[in-house]
Design a protein around this motif. Structure first.
Motif, short mmCIF file in Angstrom:
data_model
loop_
_atom_site.label_atom_id
_atom_site.label_comp_id
_atom_site.label_asym_id
_atom_site.label_seq_id
_atom_site.Cartn_x
_atom_site.Cartn_y
_atom_site.Cartn_z
N VAL A 1 46.28 44.91 36.79
CA VAL A 1 46.12 43.60 37.41
C VAL A 1 45.09 43.76 38.52
O VAL A 1 45.27 44.56 39.44
N LEU A 2 44.01 43.01 38.43
CA LEU A 2 42.95 43.04 39.42
C LEU A 2 43.15 41.88 40.39
O LEU A 2 43.39 40.74 39.96
N LEU A 3 43.05 42.16 41.69
CA LEU A 3 43.30 41.13 42.70
C LEU A 3 42.35 41.32 43.86
O LEU A 3 42.15 42.44 44.34
N CYS B 1 41.45 37.33 40.20
CA CYS B 1 42.78 37.73 39.74
C CYS B 1 42.80 37.67 38.21
O CYS B 1 42.55 36.60 37.62
N LEU B 2 43.08 38.79 37.60
CA LEU B 2 43.21 38.83 36.14
C LEU B 2 44.02 40.06 35.74
O LEU B 2 44.22 40.97 36.53
N ALA B 3 44.50 40.06 34.51
CA ALA B 3 45.27 41.17 33.97
C ALA B 3 44.70 41.57 32.62
O ALA B 3 44.24 40.72 31.85
N VAL B 4 44.73 42.87 32.37
CA VAL B 4 44.17 43.37 31.11
C VAL B 4 44.87 44.68 30.76
O VAL B 4 45.23 45.47 31.64
N GLY B 5 45.07 44.89 29.48
CA GLY B 5 45.65 46.14 29.03
C GLY B 5 44.65 47.29 29.18
O GLY B 5 43.44 47.10 29.06
N ALA B 6 45.16 48.48 29.39
CA ALA B 6 44.29 49.64 29.55
C ALA B 6 43.45 49.90 28.30
O ALA B 6 42.29 50.30 28.39
N GLU B 7 44.04 49.64 27.13
CA GLU B 7 43.30 49.87 25.88
C GLU B 7 42.07 48.97 25.79
O GLU B 7 40.97 49.43 25.44
N LEU B 8 42.24 47.69 26.11
CA LEU B 8 41.11 46.75 26.06
C LEU B 8 40.08 47.10 27.14
O LEU B 8 38.88 47.04 26.90
N TRP B 9 40.56 47.44 28.32
CA TRP B 9 39.65 47.82 29.41
C TRP B 9 38.77 49.00 28.98
O TRP B 9 37.55 48.98 29.18
N LEU C 1 42.59 39.35 27.66
CA LEU C 1 42.25 39.29 29.08
C LEU C 1 42.89 38.03 29.63
O LEU C 1 42.57 36.92 29.17
N VAL C 2 43.81 38.17 30.57
CA VAL C 2 44.63 37.05 31.04
C VAL C 2 44.33 36.74 32.50
O VAL C 2 44.21 37.65 33.32
N ALA C 3 44.23 35.46 32.81
CA ALA C 3 44.06 35.02 34.19
C ALA C 3 45.09 33.95 34.51
O ALA C 3 45.52 33.20 33.62
#
Length: 300
Positions: free
Chosen positions: A88-90, A160-168, A114-116
């Motif tokens: 989660v990036l903030l 602010c967003l969230a992403v799985g490590a695999e996609l990142w 990729l979720v926001a």
């Protein structure tokens, strides 16, 4: 089985704001908090070292300012190495009320997504949700009621967003060419190109104070003007065809003026903090486009 997650924040001269906003955010007990301190002053670094020790945060202290994207890339690498499955990036000038952070982690665990959240200003006004970039002109707008532009891409804010490590890892994180601003637009486009998707969960809210790390108020910093004008053209060089690139370059002066007006007209009494950075950024962006074209011509 619980999801292993990490909250990533890049700090630059804003440890007090960071402390205040994390106190407002319900961080799950098992969540790793990774802070990257982009070097501003020795005093700020010392304050953040002490604060991180008290709070139990994992602090990374590069010897220079890596920019937002570079700082986040460093934080993500460290978090993934420690076992994080969802990132989660903030922003330090943002917080997530109630149970929003835990819900964002759950949403970010969806593979390839990729979720926001809905990002609001402190007064409740809209800051970002699903956003649209016009690939023909570079115009940005909120994507409401379907797409307006004939050729466009959906993007979400890095505030602010969230992403799985695999996609990142699949997309390679942020592109270091940007340093600051437009790296989130670029990331969103590359996620879709890599077979991922963009999702906004408007039931989750983050509260963001735009410019909070710059001291607040309507006025912007010289860095804001330089990199917004520059990176608009960097994005064009990377993601739009030559005919559209020429259009983006032709409209760069007007785009720079529109960016300047975000800080209000009163600030123009200080041209070294406003007009000159915007002109410099536009020139640097044009040179990036030209260099990219020349490289493409050499390689066929």
């Amino acid at each position: 089985m619980s999801i292993r997650s990490a909250l990533l924040i890049v700090n630059y001269g804003s440890h007090r704001l960071l402390e205040e906003n994390l106190a407002r955010t319900a961080v799950p007990e098992n969540m790793d908090v990774v802070i990257v301190d982009n070097l501003s002053t020795p005093e700020e670094r010392a304050e953040l070292v002490a604060l991180s020790a008290r709070a139990g945060w994992n602090l990374l202290t590069p010897a220079s300012n890596l920019g937002f994207g570079g700082g986040m890339n460093l934080a993500a690498s460290a978090a993934i190495a420690r076992g994080a499955e969802v990132l989660v990036l903030l922003n330090p000038d943002a917080y997530i009320p109630e149970d929003g952070l835990a819900r964002l982690v759950a949403a970010g665990s969806e593979p390839g997504t990729l979720v926001a959240p809905m990002v609001l200003r402190p007064d409740g006004g809209h800051f970002s949700s699903a956003m649209e970039v016009d690939l023909a002109t570079g115009s940005l707008r909120r994507a409401v009621g379907g797409r307006r532009y004939a050729a466009s891409a959906i993007w979400v804010s890095g505030a602010c967003l969230a992403v799985g490590a695999e996609l990142w890892n699949r997309v390679g994180g942020f592109d270091d060419d940007y340093f600051l601003y437009w790296e989130d637009v670029d990331l969103s486009v590359r996620v879709v190109a890599a077979g991922g998707r963009i999702k906004v969960d408007e039931s989750i809210v983050a509260v963001h104070s735009p410019g909070g790390t710059q001291g607040g108020g309507r006025s912007k910093s010289a860095i804001y003007y330089r990199f917004n004008t520059r990176n608009r053209l960097v994005f064009a060089a990377k993601h739009v065809p030559p005919a559209a690139q020429r259009r983006w370059v032709r409209t760069a002066p007007k785009a720079a003026w529109d960016i300047l007006l975000r800080g209000g007209r009163r600030q123009f009494v200080r041209p070294l903090r406003t007009l000159w950075p915007a002109a410099r950024g536009t020139w640097e962006g044009w040179r990036f486009v030209r260099t990219a074209r020349e490289a493409a011509t050499r390689h066929g």
